[in-house]
Write an enzyme that holds these catalytic residues in place. Structure first.
Site, short mmCIF file in Angstrom:
data_model
loop_
_atom_site.label_atom_id
_atom_site.label_comp_id
_atom_site.label_asym_id
_atom_site.label_seq_id
_atom_site.Cartn_x
_atom_site.Cartn_y
_atom_site.Cartn_z
N LYS A 123 0.84 -1.21 0.00
CA LYS A 123 0.00 0.00 0.00
C LYS A 123 0.87 1.25 0.00
O LYS A 123 0.66 2.17 -0.80
CB LYS A 123 -0.93 0.00 1.20
N ASP A 142 -6.14 0.60 1.10
CA ASP A 142 -6.18 1.03 2.51
C ASP A 142 -7.50 0.56 3.12
O ASP A 142 -8.22 -0.24 2.53
CB ASP A 142 -6.02 2.56 2.61
#
Length: 212
Positions: A123, A142
């Site tokens: 991420k 996320d």
């Protein structure tokens, strides 16, 4: 749910583009390493809180060298309100040292290299690649993307890596950069974990949750 998930995903994207096609990274930064630092701090922390933390942090530490040579206790004091500050502080310093020692002070520009840095998972690497360098090697996943991708039945997983793999199969690569931004913005403004505002959601006519 439409049978063809690729067509369904593109339909979602086209709808979201009308409202959120212009959105960019919510983290404030003025250099690739500042973005890397902010992205490390954003783990289990809101972007809004991170931006408040980095407002003072970036005034104190101006360069990669400043972070590499930072006093850990002083750094921790600056980032304390972002949570998990001890681990994040160590990761920021170690990442800065590695950027200097291995990459001549320049934040690397590939997924493989970024993942070698302390505190960097896919991420974080995706955020840096997209917003610092305009590159897309994946889709940043996320908490908003995890939750909304499941609500929209684009995946059945809770694991970010598995979710990213699912999304990369059905979201055309040309949309990888904007997809996360749009979903995240939808999550912050409308499709909130608590008290989602369904009536104002641009996806309310196709959202599986609202069709049941």
């Amino acid at each position: 749910m439409e049978r063809n998930k690729k067509e369904y995903a593109v339909r979602i994207i086209k709808i979201l583009e009308e409202d959120y096609g212009h959105v960019k990274c919510a983290l404030n930064f003025s250099s690739p390493f500042e973005l890397l630092t902010a992205a490390i701090l954003s783990a289990q922390c809101t972007d809004e809180r991170v931006n408040k933390v980095t407002e003072n942090l970036f005034k104190r530490y101006k360069s990669v060298e400043d972070y590499a040579n930072a006093d850990i206790l002083e750094l921790e004091n600056y980032i304390k309100s972002a949570g998990f500050f001890r681990n994040k502080g160590k990761n920021i310093i170690k990442s800065a040292q590695m950027v200097i020692n291995k990459y001549n002070g320049d934040v690397p520009q590939t997924m493989e290299e970024l993942l070698e840095l302390s505190g960097v998972a896919r991420k974080t690497a995706n955020v840096v690649l997209v917003s610092a360098f305009g590159k897309s090697e994946g889709i940043a996943v996320d908490t908003h993307v995890i939750r909304i991708a499941n609500l929209l039945e684009l995946t059945e997983y809770d694991d970010p890596v598995k979710i990213e793999k699912d999304l990369m199969k059905i979201v055309p690569k040309k949309y990888w950069i904007n997809f996360s931004f749009m979903i995240q913005t939808l999550g912050r403004r409308i499709c909130k974990a608590r008290n989602p505002v369904h009536v104002f959601c641009s996806l309310n006519k196709i959202c599986p949750l609202l069709q049941k």
